[in-house]
Design a protein around this motif. Structure first.
Motif, mmCIF file in Angstrom:
data_model
loop_
_atom_site.group_PDB
_atom_site.id
_atom_site.type_symbol
_atom_site.label_atom_id
_atom_site.label_comp_id
_atom_site.label_asym_id
_atom_site.label_seq_id
_atom_site.Cartn_x
_atom_site.Cartn_y
_atom_site.Cartn_z
ATOM 1 N N PRO A 171 40.042 48.212 46.412
ATOM 2 C CA PRO A 171 41.851 47.900 45.640
ATOM 3 C C PRO A 171 41.454 47.251 44.783
ATOM 4 O O PRO A 171 41.675 46.913 44.005
ATOM 5 C CB PRO A 171 42.439 48.516 46.252
ATOM 6 N N MET A 172 40.448 45.989 44.733
ATOM 7 C CA MET A 172 40.307 45.711 43.990
ATOM 8 C C MET A 172 39.553 45.478 42.732
ATOM 9 O O MET A 172 38.862 46.239 42.608
ATOM 10 C CB MET A 172 38.965 43.899 44.571
ATOM 11 N N GLU A 173 40.512 44.577 40.934
ATOM 12 C CA GLU A 173 40.477 45.301 40.237
ATOM 13 C C GLU A 173 40.601 44.543 38.431
ATOM 14 O O GLU A 173 41.335 43.623 39.485
ATOM 15 C CB GLU A 173 40.781 46.800 39.894
ATOM 16 N N PHE A 174 40.583 44.675 37.742
ATOM 17 C CA PHE A 174 40.657 43.449 36.860
ATOM 18 C C PHE A 174 40.783 44.754 36.068
ATOM 19 O O PHE A 174 39.834 45.035 35.161
ATOM 20 C CB PHE A 174 39.926 42.373 36.659
ATOM 21 N N LYS A 175 42.053 44.880 34.864
ATOM 22 C CA LYS A 175 42.181 45.628 33.790
ATOM 23 C C LYS A 175 42.613 44.541 32.800
ATOM 24 O O LYS A 175 43.449 43.562 32.876
ATOM 25 C CB LYS A 175 43.417 46.363 33.720
ATOM 26 N N PRO A 176 42.241 44.365 31.669
ATOM 27 C CA PRO A 176 42.347 43.766 30.224
ATOM 28 C C PRO A 176 43.948 43.156 30.260
ATOM 29 O O PRO A 176 44.675 42.423 29.783
ATOM 30 C CB PRO A 176 41.007 43.565 29.468
ATOM 31 N N GLY A 177 44.101 43.830 30.034
ATOM 32 C CA GLY A 177 45.834 44.820 29.547
ATOM 33 C C GLY A 177 46.614 44.229 29.951
ATOM 34 O O GLY A 177 47.886 43.954 29.840
ATOM 35 N N LYS B 233 36.426 45.779 31.991
ATOM 36 C CA LYS B 233 37.325 45.567 32.963
ATOM 37 C C LYS B 233 36.451 45.736 33.970
ATOM 38 O O LYS B 233 35.313 46.042 34.080
ATOM 39 C CB LYS B 233 38.072 47.180 32.781
ATOM 40 N N ARG B 234 36.859 45.467 35.621
ATOM 41 C CA ARG B 234 35.793 45.505 36.957
ATOM 42 C C ARG B 234 36.853 46.862 37.930
ATOM 43 O O ARG B 234 38.379 47.158 37.602
ATOM 44 C CB ARG B 234 36.605 44.255 37.256
ATOM 45 N N LYS B 235 36.034 48.035 37.925
ATOM 46 C CA LYS B 235 36.901 48.676 38.588
ATOM 47 C C LYS B 235 36.811 48.540 40.542
ATOM 48 O O LYS B 235 35.896 47.762 41.127
ATOM 49 C CB LYS B 235 35.820 50.124 38.600
ATOM 50 N N SER B 236 37.854 49.274 40.927
ATOM 51 C CA SER B 236 37.737 49.119 42.461
ATOM 52 C C SER B 236 36.959 49.730 42.537
ATOM 53 O O SER B 236 36.150 50.515 42.090
ATOM 54 C CB SER B 236 39.446 50.013 42.999
#
Length: 250
Positions: free
Chosen positions: A88-94, A106-109
């Motif tokens: 589930p690792m992810e990054f959402k700029p918002g 964005k970095r996705k899972s």
């Protein structure tokens, strides 16, 4: 329906810390938990997330939290498994309050698959796994090796553990690297991390109550490697999580 997110990782630790099991065939447990985990990214706040949990183990097939697989070999002390799990690792700029991080992509899972080995005895449990991205998101690899031991006082079960996690260069590049295009957009310096090792400590407290019910509390602390914490996306040198859950065993 609750959408999977990065806090699902803590659920696995709350109710099945590093797959610590010594169960009979066809065990089934269901439950729920609340997990809190801080993010390594700048300006992203910690959040509490309530989530369901399912744990099932038979002689041939298992489901443990985010992972499922088959037992290639299993006896009283050893397991060799083929498994897959949702990472589930992810990054959402918002989600970030940092104006520069809002300009990044964005970095996705992703979905990981690989092999694991577990050995348990009177002196404790050791586990090791190696996993690879199967969805083409990162094309990276991860590995985890750890040891744990369970102490029991009356109904209380206390299980401390120690280990180290490894992430490949491609894995870190995807989640913590900054490309030239992102650098021009955000004003952040470009960054190209190498592979990394992250040691961790964790502790789980289990308390069985009533008939077939169990409450669990889990805490985990991880020290970030220099290749991760030196990323312009990151403003922490460590990560921690807390989970509280309850489950029922059929």
């Amino acid at each position: 329906m609750i959408k999977p997110n990065k806090y699902l990782t803590s659920i696995t630790m709350v109710l099945s810390m590093v797959i610590i099991k010594n169960s009979a065939a066809d065990d089934l447990s269901i439950g729920a938990a609340v997990a809190i985990k801080n993010s390594p990214y700048k300006g992203v706040s910690s959040k509490a997330s309530p989530l369901p949990f399912v744990d099932y183990d038979s002689s041939y097939f298992f489901i443990h939290g985010l992972g499922a697989g088959v037992h290639i070999y299993k006896d009283d002390h050893n397991e060799f498994n083929l498994l897959g799990n949702y990472s589930p690792m992810e990054f959402k700029p918002g989600d970030s309050d940092d104006p520069q991080l809002k300009e990044l992509y964005k970095r996705k899972s992703t979905i990981m698959a690989g092999f694991s080995y577990i050995h348990h005895d009177v002196w404790g449990l050791i586990h090791a796994n190696i996993m690879r991205d199967t969805s083409g998101v990162t094309n990276g690899m991860t590995s985890d090796v750890g040891y744990s031991y369970r102490f029991e006082w009356d109904k209380f079960q206390l299980t401390p553990g120690v280990g180290v996690s490894w992430s490949s260069k491609k894995q870190n590049e995807y989640y913590y690297g900054i490309s030239q295009q992102e650098s021009r957009r955000s004003g952040l310096n470009t960054y190209d991390p190498n592979d990394s090792l992250s040691p961790y400590l964790q502790m789980t407290l289990d308390y069985p109550f009533l008939t077939n019910w169990k409450a669990s509390i889990n805490v985990r602390y991880s020290a970030l490697s220099s290749d991760v914490k030196n990323s312009p996306m990151v403003d922490k040198s460590d990560m921690s999580s807390l989970g509280i859950g309850v489950n029922y065993k059929f």
